[in-house]
Design a protein around this motif. Sequence first.
Motif, mmCIF file in Angstrom:
data_model
loop_
_atom_site.group_PDB
_atom_site.id
_atom_site.type_symbol
_atom_site.label_atom_id
_atom_site.label_comp_id
_atom_site.label_asym_id
_atom_site.label_seq_id
_atom_site.Cartn_x
_atom_site.Cartn_y
_atom_site.Cartn_z
ATOM 1 N N ALA A 153 60.876 59.815 95.356
ATOM 2 C CA ALA A 153 60.669 61.125 95.977
ATOM 3 C C ALA A 153 59.525 61.126 96.984
ATOM 4 C CB ALA A 153 60.405 62.174 94.897
ATOM 5 N N LYS A 154 58.764 60.040 97.019
ATOM 6 C CA LYS A 154 57.640 59.962 97.949
ATOM 7 C C LYS A 154 57.740 58.682 98.776
ATOM 8 C CE LYS A 154 52.755 58.804 97.950
ATOM 9 N NZ LYS A 154 51.582 58.464 97.127
ATOM 10 N N ALA A 155 57.560 58.810 100.067
ATOM 11 C CA ALA A 155 57.530 57.638 100.934
ATOM 12 C C ALA A 155 56.152 56.999 100.847
ATOM 13 C CB ALA A 155 57.840 58.040 102.375
ATOM 14 N N GLY A 156 56.131 55.686 100.717
ATOM 15 C CA GLY A 156 54.851 54.999 100.670
ATOM 16 C C GLY A 156 54.433 54.647 99.255
ATOM 17 N N PRO A 157 53.294 53.983 99.127
ATOM 18 C CA PRO A 157 52.840 53.478 97.829
ATOM 19 C C PRO A 157 52.282 54.579 96.920
ATOM 20 C CG PRO A 157 51.223 52.966 99.519
ATOM 21 C CD PRO A 157 52.390 53.583 100.225
ATOM 22 N N TRP A 158 52.283 54.279 95.636
ATOM 23 C CA TRP A 158 51.724 55.167 94.623
ATOM 24 C C TRP A 158 50.500 54.508 94.002
ATOM 25 C CZ3 TRP A 158 53.772 59.864 92.538
ATOM 26 C CH2 TRP A 158 54.998 60.261 93.077
ATOM 27 N N ARG A 159 49.428 55.262 93.866
ATOM 28 C CA ARG A 159 48.289 54.810 93.092
ATOM 29 C C ARG A 159 48.590 55.012 91.606
ATOM 30 N NH1 ARG A 159 45.810 56.157 97.942
ATOM 31 N NH2 ARG A 159 44.052 54.784 98.483
ATOM 32 N N LEU A 160 48.006 54.160 90.762
ATOM 33 C CA LEU A 160 48.248 54.242 89.329
ATOM 34 C C LEU A 160 47.862 55.620 88.786
ATOM 35 C CD1 LEU A 160 49.084 52.838 86.699
ATOM 36 C CD2 LEU A 160 46.720 52.041 86.464
ATOM 37 N N GLN A 161 46.688 56.111 89.173
ATOM 38 C CA GLN A 161 46.231 57.409 88.679
ATOM 39 C C GLN A 161 47.141 58.532 89.148
ATOM 40 O OE1 GLN A 161 43.562 57.357 86.573
ATOM 41 N NE2 GLN A 161 44.068 59.481 86.077
ATOM 42 N N GLU A 162 47.682 58.367 90.341
ATOM 43 C CA GLU A 162 48.587 59.371 90.897
ATOM 44 C C GLU A 162 49.852 59.483 90.038
ATOM 45 O OE1 GLU A 162 50.600 60.341 95.266
ATOM 46 O OE2 GLU A 162 49.762 58.360 94.841
ATOM 47 N N LEU A 163 50.373 58.345 89.623
ATOM 48 C CA LEU A 163 51.539 58.349 88.739
ATOM 49 C C LEU A 163 51.202 58.936 87.372
ATOM 50 C CD1 LEU A 163 53.236 54.884 89.424
ATOM 51 C CD2 LEU A 163 54.289 57.138 89.738
ATOM 52 N N MET A 164 50.071 58.524 86.824
ATOM 53 C CA MET A 164 49.691 58.981 85.485
ATOM 54 C C MET A 164 49.413 60.480 85.457
ATOM 55 S SD MET A 164 47.216 55.799 84.344
ATOM 56 C CE MET A 164 46.772 56.552 82.777
ATOM 57 N N ASN A 165 48.955 61.040 86.576
ATOM 58 C CA ASN A 165 48.626 62.462 86.627
ATOM 59 C C ASN A 165 49.799 63.343 87.043
ATOM 60 O OD1 ASN A 165 46.005 61.962 85.862
ATOM 61 N ND2 ASN A 165 45.173 62.001 87.943
ATOM 62 N N HIS A 166 50.930 62.732 87.347
ATOM 63 C CA HIS A 166 52.083 63.535 87.754
ATOM 64 C C HIS A 166 52.479 64.455 86.590
ATOM 65 C CE1 HIS A 166 56.100 64.657 89.088
ATOM 66 N NE2 HIS A 166 55.794 64.181 90.277
ATOM 67 N N PRO A 167 52.690 65.746 86.845
ATOM 68 C CA PRO A 167 52.978 66.690 85.758
ATOM 69 C C PRO A 167 54.163 66.280 84.876
ATOM 70 C CG PRO A 167 52.542 67.874 87.794
ATOM 71 C CD PRO A 167 52.580 66.421 88.152
ATOM 72 N N ALA A 168 55.236 65.770 85.481
ATOM 73 C CA ALA A 168 56.406 65.376 84.699
ATOM 74 C C ALA A 168 56.093 64.206 83.779
ATOM 75 C CB ALA A 168 57.564 65.012 85.629
ATOM 76 N N VAL A 169 55.237 63.309 84.233
ATOM 77 C CA VAL A 169 54.844 62.151 83.423
ATOM 78 C C VAL A 169 53.951 62.583 82.268
ATOM 79 C CG1 VAL A 169 53.476 60.030 83.434
ATOM 80 C CG2 VAL A 169 55.114 60.467 85.272
ATOM 81 N N GLN A 170 52.996 63.443 82.571
ATOM 82 C CA GLN A 170 52.076 63.896 81.529
ATOM 83 C C GLN A 170 52.788 64.711 80.465
ATOM 84 O OE1 GLN A 170 48.772 65.877 83.538
ATOM 85 N NE2 GLN A 170 47.602 63.978 83.457
ATOM 86 N N GLU A 171 53.668 65.603 80.868
ATOM 87 C CA GLU A 171 54.399 66.427 79.905
ATOM 88 C C GLU A 171 55.282 65.580 79.001
ATOM 89 O OE1 GLU A 171 54.227 69.474 79.110
ATOM 90 O OE2 GLU A 171 53.199 70.495 80.745
ATOM 91 N N ALA A 172 55.850 64.514 79.558
ATOM 92 C CA ALA A 172 56.768 63.679 78.780
ATOM 93 C C ALA A 172 56.054 62.600 77.975
ATOM 94 C CB ALA A 172 57.783 63.022 79.716
ATOM 95 N N ASP A 173 54.725 62.456 78.177
ATOM 96 C CA ASP A 173 53.946 61.441 77.449
ATOM 97 C C ASP A 173 54.469 60.028 77.717
ATOM 98 O OD1 ASP A 173 51.979 60.404 75.770
ATOM 99 O OD2 ASP A 173 53.256 60.561 73.981
ATOM 100 N N ILE A 174 54.728 59.729 78.985
ATOM 101 C CA ILE A 174 55.199 58.397 79.376
ATOM 102 C C ILE A 174 53.987 57.500 79.591
ATOM 103 C CG2 ILE A 174 56.398 57.088 81.183
ATOM 104 C CD1 ILE A 174 58.128 59.601 81.637
ATOM 105 N N GLN A 175 54.024 56.321 78.990
ATOM 106 C CA GLN A 175 52.911 55.373 79.065
ATOM 107 C C GLN A 175 53.046 54.529 80.335
ATOM 108 O OE1 GLN A 175 50.456 55.561 76.621
ATOM 109 N NE2 GLN A 175 51.690 57.340 76.066
ATOM 110 N N ILE A 176 52.495 55.049 81.436
ATOM 111 C CA ILE A 176 52.676 54.435 82.750
ATOM 112 C C ILE A 176 52.112 53.008 82.842
ATOM 113 C CG2 ILE A 176 51.982 54.600 85.178
ATOM 114 C CD1 ILE A 176 54.309 56.382 84.490
#
Length: 287
Positions: A230-253
Amino acid sequence: MNMRPEESQQTYLRLLQKRLDVQAVLMLPESPFKEGAYYLIVAKLPEAEGTIRRILFQDQLIMEQWISIWQLEKGTVYGLEEKLAHMLACAEILIDHDGYMKQMKQKLFRLSDSLQKKLICREYSHLVLFFHQAKEWLQQGLALDAYHAFVQALHAWARLIVYEMGEHPQAALWAQVKQLDSSVYKLYEELSMNAETLEKRIELLVLAIEFAVTSRMKESVRFLIELMEAKAGPWRLQELMNHPAVQEADIQIPALIDKMVQRSFIQEVVCPDDENREQETCFILLS
Protein backbone atom coordinates in the motif's frame (compact mmCIF):
# COMPACT_ATOMS: atom_id res chain seq x y z
CA MET A 1 -41.24 -16.80 51.20
CA ASN A 2 -38.40 -17.87 48.92
CA MET A 3 -39.05 -17.74 45.20
CA ARG A 4 -38.29 -20.67 42.95
CA PRO A 5 -35.07 -20.21 40.88
CA GLU A 6 -37.09 -19.94 37.66
CA GLU A 7 -39.29 -17.16 39.05
CA SER A 8 -36.30 -15.31 40.45
CA GLN A 9 -34.47 -15.43 37.13
CA GLN A 10 -37.53 -14.17 35.25
CA THR A 11 -37.80 -11.21 37.62
CA TYR A 12 -34.09 -10.52 37.19
CA LEU A 13 -34.42 -10.59 33.38
CA ARG A 14 -37.45 -8.28 33.42
CA LEU A 15 -35.39 -5.72 35.32
CA LEU A 16 -32.57 -5.98 32.77
CA GLN A 17 -35.08 -5.69 29.93
CA LYS A 18 -36.10 -2.24 31.21
CA ARG A 19 -32.57 -0.87 31.59
CA LEU A 20 -31.63 1.70 28.95
CA ASP A 21 -27.92 0.78 29.12
CA VAL A 22 -28.52 -2.91 28.26
CA GLN A 23 -28.56 -3.96 24.60
CA ALA A 24 -28.74 -7.73 25.01
CA VAL A 25 -28.56 -10.51 27.58
CA LEU A 26 -27.26 -14.02 26.96
CA MET A 27 -27.15 -17.01 29.28
CA LEU A 28 -24.24 -19.42 29.46
CA PRO A 29 -25.19 -23.12 29.58
CA GLU A 30 -22.89 -23.76 32.52
CA SER A 31 -22.21 -21.69 35.62
CA PRO A 32 -18.92 -21.91 37.54
CA PHE A 33 -21.05 -22.60 40.62
CA LYS A 34 -23.08 -25.66 41.54
CA GLU A 35 -26.18 -23.49 41.67
CA GLY A 36 -27.21 -20.26 40.00
CA ALA A 37 -27.01 -18.84 36.50
CA TYR A 38 -24.32 -17.15 34.41
CA TYR A 39 -25.36 -14.16 32.29
CA LEU A 40 -23.40 -12.30 29.64
CA ILE A 41 -24.73 -8.73 29.44
CA VAL A 42 -24.05 -6.54 26.41
CA ALA A 43 -23.92 -2.88 27.42
CA LYS A 44 -24.44 0.14 25.21
CA LEU A 45 -21.71 2.09 27.02
CA PRO A 46 -18.01 1.09 27.04
CA GLU A 47 -17.64 1.95 30.74
CA ALA A 48 -19.37 -1.27 31.76
CA GLU A 49 -16.96 -3.47 29.79
CA GLY A 50 -14.97 -5.90 31.91
CA THR A 51 -17.30 -5.75 34.92
CA ILE A 52 -17.81 -9.13 36.57
CA ARG A 53 -20.20 -9.50 39.50
CA ARG A 54 -21.35 -12.39 41.64
CA ILE A 55 -24.62 -11.37 43.23
CA LEU A 56 -27.50 -12.77 45.27
CA PHE A 57 -30.83 -11.85 43.72
CA GLN A 58 -33.84 -12.94 45.75
CA ASP A 59 -31.67 -15.60 47.40
CA GLN A 60 -30.54 -16.93 44.01
CA LEU A 61 -26.87 -16.87 42.99
CA ILE A 62 -26.18 -15.02 39.73
CA MET A 63 -22.93 -14.38 37.84
CA GLU A 64 -22.84 -11.31 35.59
CA GLN A 65 -20.16 -10.60 33.00
CA TRP A 66 -20.48 -7.33 31.11
CA ILE A 67 -19.17 -6.66 27.62
CA SER A 68 -19.80 -3.65 25.40
CA ILE A 69 -21.13 -3.06 21.92
CA TRP A 70 -17.80 -1.39 21.14
CA GLN A 71 -15.94 -4.57 22.16
CA LEU A 72 -18.08 -6.67 19.82
CA GLU A 73 -17.78 -4.23 16.91
CA LYS A 74 -14.03 -4.25 17.36
CA GLY A 75 -14.13 -8.05 17.33
CA THR A 76 -15.61 -8.06 13.82
CA VAL A 77 -12.50 -6.22 12.58
CA TYR A 78 -9.68 -7.67 14.69
CA GLY A 79 -11.14 -10.93 16.00
CA LEU A 80 -12.43 -11.77 19.46
CA GLU A 81 -10.42 -13.03 22.40
CA GLU A 82 -10.79 -16.82 22.26
CA LYS A 83 -12.49 -17.28 25.64
CA LEU A 84 -15.12 -14.66 24.84
CA ALA A 85 -15.67 -16.13 21.37
CA HIS A 86 -16.33 -19.54 22.94
CA MET A 87 -18.75 -18.03 25.46
CA LEU A 88 -20.71 -16.24 22.74
CA ALA A 89 -20.86 -19.38 20.62
CA CYS A 90 -22.36 -21.38 23.50
CA ALA A 91 -24.64 -18.70 24.95
CA GLU A 92 -28.39 -18.51 24.43
CA ILE A 93 -29.81 -15.08 23.58
CA LEU A 94 -32.55 -14.14 26.07
CA ILE A 95 -32.93 -10.41 25.44
CA ASP A 96 -32.02 -8.82 22.13
CA HIS A 97 -33.15 -5.27 21.42
CA ASP A 98 -33.58 -4.62 17.69
CA GLY A 99 -32.11 -8.07 16.89
CA TYR A 100 -28.63 -6.66 17.42
CA MET A 101 -27.05 -9.71 19.02
CA LYS A 102 -28.41 -12.17 16.47
CA GLN A 103 -26.86 -10.13 13.65
CA MET A 104 -23.64 -9.58 15.60
CA LYS A 105 -23.11 -13.30 16.25
CA GLN A 106 -23.42 -13.93 12.51
CA LYS A 107 -20.80 -11.24 11.81
CA LEU A 108 -18.43 -12.43 14.54
CA PHE A 109 -18.40 -16.05 13.47
CA ARG A 110 -18.05 -15.38 9.75
CA LEU A 111 -14.39 -14.78 8.98
CA SER A 112 -13.98 -12.18 6.26
CA ASP A 113 -11.00 -12.60 3.93
CA SER A 114 -9.22 -9.59 5.43
CA LEU A 115 -9.74 -10.72 9.03
CA GLN A 116 -8.70 -14.27 8.20
CA LYS A 117 -5.43 -13.05 6.63
CA LYS A 118 -4.74 -10.87 9.67
CA LEU A 119 -5.36 -13.67 12.19
CA ILE A 120 -3.33 -16.17 10.19
CA CYS A 121 -0.44 -13.68 10.03
CA ARG A 122 -0.67 -13.11 13.79
CA GLU A 123 -0.54 -16.79 14.69
CA TYR A 124 2.22 -17.46 12.17
CA SER A 125 4.31 -14.65 13.67
CA HIS A 126 3.83 -16.18 17.14
CA LEU A 127 4.78 -19.60 15.79
CA VAL A 128 8.01 -18.16 14.35
CA LEU A 129 8.80 -16.20 17.51
CA PHE A 130 8.27 -19.05 19.99
CA PHE A 131 10.06 -21.54 17.73
CA HIS A 132 13.09 -19.26 17.56
CA GLN A 133 13.08 -18.89 21.34
CA ALA A 134 12.73 -22.65 21.81
CA LYS A 135 15.73 -23.39 19.59
CA GLU A 136 17.88 -20.84 21.39
CA TRP A 137 17.08 -22.26 24.81
CA LEU A 138 17.57 -25.80 23.55
CA GLN A 139 21.07 -24.88 22.34
CA GLN A 140 21.81 -23.39 25.76
CA GLY A 141 20.73 -26.59 27.49
CA LEU A 142 17.67 -24.95 29.08
CA ALA A 143 15.30 -27.85 28.49
CA LEU A 144 12.36 -26.63 30.58
CA ASP A 145 12.40 -23.15 29.01
CA ALA A 146 12.66 -24.75 25.57
CA TYR A 147 9.74 -27.05 26.40
CA HIS A 148 7.56 -24.10 27.44
CA ALA A 149 8.39 -22.22 24.23
CA PHE A 150 7.64 -25.30 22.11
CA VAL A 151 4.24 -25.65 23.78
CA GLN A 152 3.50 -22.01 22.92
CA ALA A 153 4.70 -22.56 19.35
CA LEU A 154 2.42 -25.57 18.97
CA HIS A 155 -0.54 -23.62 20.32
CA ALA A 156 0.12 -20.87 17.76
CA TRP A 157 0.33 -23.53 15.04
CA ALA A 158 -2.95 -25.04 16.23
CA ARG A 159 -4.75 -21.69 16.10
CA LEU A 160 -3.20 -21.03 12.68
CA ILE A 161 -4.72 -24.26 11.39
CA VAL A 162 -8.13 -23.35 12.77
CA TYR A 163 -8.09 -19.95 11.09
CA GLU A 164 -6.90 -21.48 7.82
CA MET A 165 -10.04 -23.65 7.92
CA GLY A 166 -12.19 -20.54 8.35
CA GLU A 167 -13.13 -21.37 11.93
CA HIS A 168 -12.58 -19.71 15.30
CA PRO A 169 -10.49 -21.48 17.95
CA GLN A 170 -12.59 -23.15 20.62
CA ALA A 171 -11.84 -23.42 24.33
CA ALA A 172 -11.04 -27.12 23.83
CA LEU A 173 -8.48 -26.20 21.16
CA TRP A 174 -6.74 -29.55 20.83
CA ALA A 175 -9.99 -31.49 20.50
CA GLN A 176 -10.83 -29.12 17.64
CA VAL A 177 -7.41 -29.47 15.99
CA LYS A 178 -7.56 -33.26 16.27
CA GLN A 179 -10.48 -33.14 13.82
CA LEU A 180 -8.80 -30.65 11.47
CA ASP A 181 -5.16 -31.83 11.38
CA SER A 182 -4.38 -35.00 13.29
CA SER A 183 -0.64 -34.75 12.50
CA VAL A 184 -0.24 -31.53 14.53
CA TYR A 185 -2.37 -33.01 17.30
CA LYS A 186 -0.02 -36.01 17.42
CA LEU A 187 3.01 -33.71 17.70
CA TYR A 188 1.46 -32.06 20.75
CA GLU A 189 0.56 -35.46 22.16
CA GLU A 190 4.14 -36.69 21.66
CA LEU A 191 5.58 -33.62 23.36
CA SER A 192 3.21 -33.92 26.32
CA MET A 193 2.91 -37.67 26.86
CA ASN A 194 5.79 -39.52 25.22
CA ALA A 195 7.86 -41.68 27.59
CA GLU A 196 11.14 -40.39 26.08
CA THR A 197 13.28 -37.89 27.98
CA LEU A 198 12.23 -34.24 27.76
CA GLU A 199 15.25 -33.37 25.60
CA LYS A 200 14.43 -36.20 23.17
CA ARG A 201 10.78 -35.17 22.90
CA ILE A 202 11.81 -31.59 22.14
CA GLU A 203 14.37 -32.58 19.53
CA LEU A 204 11.73 -34.55 17.62
CA LEU A 205 9.73 -31.34 17.12
CA VAL A 206 12.42 -29.19 15.57
CA LEU A 207 12.28 -30.56 12.02
CA ALA A 208 8.48 -30.71 11.97
CA ILE A 209 8.05 -27.09 13.05
CA GLU A 210 10.91 -25.92 10.82
CA PHE A 211 9.11 -27.44 7.83
CA ALA A 212 5.81 -25.82 8.86
CA VAL A 213 7.43 -22.40 9.21
CA THR A 214 9.06 -22.70 5.78
CA SER A 215 6.19 -24.24 3.81
CA ARG A 216 3.48 -21.97 5.24
CA MET A 217 5.30 -18.66 4.92
CA LYS A 218 4.01 -17.38 1.59
CA GLU A 219 0.32 -17.67 2.47
CA SER A 220 0.77 -16.81 6.14
CA VAL A 221 2.44 -13.42 5.56
CA ARG A 222 0.04 -12.31 2.83
CA PHE A 223 -1.53 -9.76 5.17
CA LEU A 224 1.83 -8.11 5.81
CA ILE A 225 2.77 -8.19 2.12
CA GLU A 226 -0.49 -6.47 1.14
CA LEU A 227 0.04 -3.88 3.86
CA MET A 228 3.53 -3.11 2.56
CA GLU A 229 2.23 -2.91 -1.02
CA ALA A 230 0.00 0.00 0.00
CA LYS A 231 3.03 2.28 0.22
CA ALA A 232 5.60 3.04 -2.45
CA GLY A 233 9.15 2.88 -1.18
CA PRO A 234 10.88 1.29 1.80
CA TRP A 235 9.44 0.71 5.26
CA ARG A 236 11.29 1.36 8.49
CA LEU A 237 10.97 -1.38 11.12
CA GLN A 238 9.38 0.98 13.66
CA GLU A 239 6.98 2.22 11.01
CA LEU A 240 5.72 -1.32 10.44
CA MET A 241 5.53 -2.11 14.15
CA ASN A 242 3.55 1.08 14.85
CA HIS A 243 1.02 0.54 12.08
CA PRO A 244 -2.45 0.45 13.72
CA ALA A 245 -3.50 -2.78 11.98
CA VAL A 246 -0.31 -4.51 13.12
CA GLN A 247 -0.60 -3.32 16.70
CA GLU A 248 -4.27 -4.26 17.01
CA ALA A 249 -3.59 -7.74 15.64
CA ASP A 250 -0.52 -8.30 17.87
CA ILE A 251 1.66 -9.35 14.93
CA GLN A 252 5.30 -9.95 15.88
CA ILE A 253 6.97 -7.93 13.12
CA PRO A 254 10.69 -8.46 13.98
CA ALA A 255 10.26 -12.24 13.94
CA LEU A 256 8.54 -12.12 10.54
CA ILE A 257 10.94 -9.63 8.96
CA ASP A 258 13.98 -11.83 9.60
CA LYS A 259 12.30 -14.83 8.00
CA MET A 260 11.01 -12.83 5.04
CA VAL A 261 14.50 -11.48 4.35
CA GLN A 262 15.94 -15.01 4.50
CA ARG A 263 13.33 -16.24 2.00
CA SER A 264 13.79 -13.19 -0.30
CA PHE A 265 10.25 -11.90 0.10
CA ILE A 266 11.71 -8.56 1.12
CA GLN A 267 15.10 -6.91 0.84
CA GLU A 268 17.09 -4.79 3.25
CA VAL A 269 18.03 -1.33 1.98
CA VAL A 270 19.64 1.68 3.62
CA CYS A 271 17.48 4.68 4.49
CA PRO A 272 19.50 7.81 5.30
CA ASP A 273 18.46 9.81 8.34
CA ASP A 274 19.54 13.36 7.57
CA GLU A 275 18.41 14.68 10.94
CA ASN A 276 20.64 12.35 12.97
CA ARG A 277 23.22 11.76 10.24
CA GLU A 278 22.73 8.04 10.58
CA GLN A 279 21.83 5.22 8.23
CA GLU A 280 18.93 2.92 9.09
CA THR A 281 18.11 -0.47 7.64
CA CYS A 282 14.72 -0.43 5.90
CA PHE A 283 12.76 -3.03 3.94
CA ILE A 284 11.22 -3.17 0.47
CA LEU A 285 9.11 -5.84 -1.13
CA LEU A 286 10.60 -7.95 -3.89
CA SER A 287 8.28 -8.77 -6.76
